[in-house]
Scaffold this motif. Structure first.
Motif, PDB file in Angstrom:
ATOM      1  N   HIS A  80       0.856  -1.179   0.000  1.00  0.00           N
ATOM      2  CA  HIS A  80       0.000   0.000   0.000  1.00  0.00           C
ATOM      3  C   HIS A  80       0.895   1.233   0.000  1.00  0.00           C
ATOM      4  CE1 HIS A  80      -3.530   2.483   0.465  1.00  0.00           C
ATOM      5  NE2 HIS A  80      -2.896   3.156   1.395  1.00  0.00           N
ATOM      6  N   ALA A  81       0.688   2.088  -0.990  1.00  0.00           N
ATOM      7  CA  ALA A  81       1.468   3.312  -1.122  1.00  0.00           C
ATOM      8  C   ALA A  81       0.540   4.429  -1.561  1.00  0.00           C
ATOM      9  CB  ALA A  81       2.607   3.129  -2.129  1.00  0.00           C
ATOM     10  N   VAL A  82       1.057   5.641  -1.578  1.00  0.00           N
ATOM     11  CA  VAL A  82       0.279   6.810  -1.978  1.00  0.00           C
ATOM     12  C   VAL A  82       1.017   7.514  -3.106  1.00  0.00           C
ATOM     13  CG1 VAL A  82      -0.689   9.025  -1.256  1.00  0.00           C
ATOM     14  CG2 VAL A  82      -0.692   7.076   0.327  1.00  0.00           C
ATOM     15  N   VAL A  83       0.287   7.773  -4.198  1.00  0.00           N
ATOM     16  CA  VAL A  83       0.873   8.458  -5.342  1.00  0.00           C
ATOM     17  C   VAL A  83       0.207   9.810  -5.528  1.00  0.00           C
ATOM     18  CG1 VAL A  83       1.519   6.314  -6.486  1.00  0.00           C
ATOM     19  CG2 VAL A  83      -0.695   7.343  -7.000  1.00  0.00           C
ATOM     20  N   GLY A  84       1.002  10.791  -5.930  1.00  0.00           N
ATOM     21  CA  GLY A  84       0.516  12.143  -6.152  1.00  0.00           C
ATOM     22  C   GLY A  84       0.400  12.465  -7.627  1.00  0.00           C
ATOM     23  N   PRO A  85       0.654  13.725  -7.994  1.00  0.00           N
ATOM     24  CA  PRO A  85       0.404  14.178  -9.363  1.00  0.00           C
ATOM     25  C   PRO A  85       1.272  13.482 -10.415  1.00  0.00           C
ATOM     26  CG  PRO A  85       0.698  16.030  -7.860  1.00  0.00           C
ATOM     27  CD  PRO A  85       1.090  14.809  -7.109  1.00  0.00           C
ATOM     28  N   VAL A  86       0.798  13.541 -11.654  1.00  0.00           N
ATOM     29  CA  VAL A  86       1.570  13.062 -12.797  1.00  0.00           C
ATOM     30  C   VAL A  86       2.756  14.003 -13.016  1.00  0.00           C
ATOM     31  CG1 VAL A  86       1.519  12.663 -15.293  1.00  0.00           C
ATOM     32  CG2 VAL A  86      -0.439  12.004 -13.874  1.00  0.00           C
ATOM     33  N   LEU A  87       3.925  13.424 -13.269  1.00  0.00           N
ATOM     34  CA  LEU A  87       5.145  14.202 -13.522  1.00  0.00           C
ATOM     35  C   LEU A  87       5.404  14.181 -15.024  1.00  0.00           C
ATOM     36  CD1 LEU A  87       7.321  12.840 -10.564  1.00  0.00           C
ATOM     37  CD2 LEU A  87       5.909  14.917 -10.625  1.00  0.00           C
ATOM     38  N   ASP A  88       4.856  15.168 -15.727  1.00  0.00           N
ATOM     39  CA  ASP A  88       4.912  15.173 -17.190  1.00  0.00           C
ATOM     40  C   ASP A  88       6.322  15.362 -17.734  1.00  0.00           C
ATOM     41  OD1 ASP A  88       2.164  14.821 -17.725  1.00  0.00           O
ATOM     42  OD2 ASP A  88       1.776  16.918 -17.247  1.00  0.00           O
TER      43      ASP A  88
END
Length: 376
Positions: A80-88
């Motif tokens: 279980h992890a937490v991901v944030g915004p897309v890094l374009d």
């Protein structure tokens, strides 16, 4: 073939087909409404982890991984992890997406791991997940004791936070810091069918139609503990439970407001969508609805009564959007259009079911702050 023999053969065939239809309907109903809590919605695609660094993770490119916002990812071996915004601007292959890796709570996101996105960010209790003090309490429910977390606060208006299908009571932990900063007590109950709570008698979810009685028990408990009034904040079927409670609870006069995130307002459509998300063949979807009605009751009519715009009595904040493939958002729009005096709709795009906060936490919390300020 003699007429009598032909008639008997025809009757046998019809009965056989009827039995097969009943069995197929029951199967589709079980698939739609019998999933255990905490299992991600089947409509969420399984994704492959391509690589993970301390601050970023590379996933299979899809509409899901391109969504804006912050999400949990669940995988095998307890990941279980937490991901944030897309890094374009980070170099990556055309078939992948790179997102910020906010934190890893358990497991290892190794290359090749299969994961799903979930709106549930946290694992554990308010204290272990957020370093927020709380009390373990037991709410006397209709079917037996309901375990709950009580996060204390100085205000007399409490929030009762209600998770929906596909998550557990850990889901509302996403918003506990928001309420805690404002000194609002938060009661987060488990309800029938949840881990540690009594099972539903038939083993099926009723999309709020029976579960609301556990909300009634939670309101009564909050009042006994000193709440002057409560605000019900529900996600998905939790939002429908809040609507049922507002319409039928014997202590509904204590309800000061409703916050409905992705509410299930069309019972039949949601059953069909849940069955379809589980890959039930399209010809069986009407059978799933009929079987669900036969096994659990005519919930559609009762839900329409509970969500009747003419019956709205308290201020209501709706969070919903067109990308919810489980609970159609059309009924939410109509409810807001018909009762602009009490109902405010915050439209959230690019968000799956019960993940309106995840798509834009800042905008969500600002709308929530404006709504709550005059009520608490």
């Amino acid at each position: 073939m003699r007429p009598a023999t032909a008639a008997a053969a025809a009757v046998t065939t019809v009965l056989g087909l009827g039995a097969a239809a009943v069995a197929a309907g029951r199967y589709a109903c079980d698939v739609a409404l019998g999933a255990p809590p905490g299992r991600p919605f089947p409509g969420e695609p399984r994704l492959t982890v391509h690589s993970a660094d301390p601050d970023r993770i590379t996933l299979t490119r899809s509409l899901a991984t391109l969504r804006p916002g912050t999400y949990g990812i669940d995988g095998g071996d307890g990941l279980h992890a937490v991901v944030g915004p897309v890094l374009d601007r980070v170099p990556h292959a055309a078939d992948t997406v790179v997102r910020r890796l906010e934190r890893i709570e358990s497991g290892i996101p190794a290359a090749g791991a299969r994961v799903r996105l979930t709106p549930q960010l946290h694992r554990g209790t308010p204290e272990t997940a957020l370093a927020v003090g709380y009390e373990d309490v037991q709410i006397p429910g209709e079917l037996g004791p309901l375990p709950a977390w009580l996060v204390p606060g100085a205000r007399g208006t409490w929030v009762i936070a209600l998770h929906g299908l596909g998550t557990t009571r850990e889901h509302p932990l996403n918003l506990v810091p928001f309420f805690h900063r404002r000194r609002v007590p938060v009661l987060i109950p488990a309800y029938r069918g949840d881990p540690g709570a009594p099972p539903s008698p038939d083993g099926l979810a009723h999309l709020g139609d029976s579960e609301w009685r556990d909300v009634d028990a939670a309101i009564r408990y909050a009042v006994r503990r000193g709440a002057a009034q409560v605000i019900l904040h529900g996600f998905g079927t939790g939002a429908s439970m809040a609507l049922y409670a507002a319409a039928h609870s014997g202590v509904r006069g204590r309800i000061r407001g409703l916050v409905l995130d992705s509410p299930v307002l069309d019972w039949e459509a949601t059953v069909r969508n849940l069955a379809a998300a589980h890959r039930v063949p399209a010809p069986l979807l009407p059978l799933a609805v009929r079987a669900a009605q036969g096994r659990t009751g005519p919930h559609g009519d009762r839900l329409r009564d509970a969500a009747d715009p003419g019956g709205a009595r308290v201020p209501t904040l709706l969070f919903h959007g067109p990308d919810d493939t489980i609970a159609p958002w059309g009924p939410s729009r109509r409810l807001a259009e018909l009762r602009p005096d009490l109902v405010t709709l915050t439209t959230v795009r690019d968000a799956p079911h019960a993940a309106m906060w995840n798509a834009d936490p800042v905008r969500y919390e600002e709308a929530l702050r404006r709504f709550l300020t005059p009520l608490v």
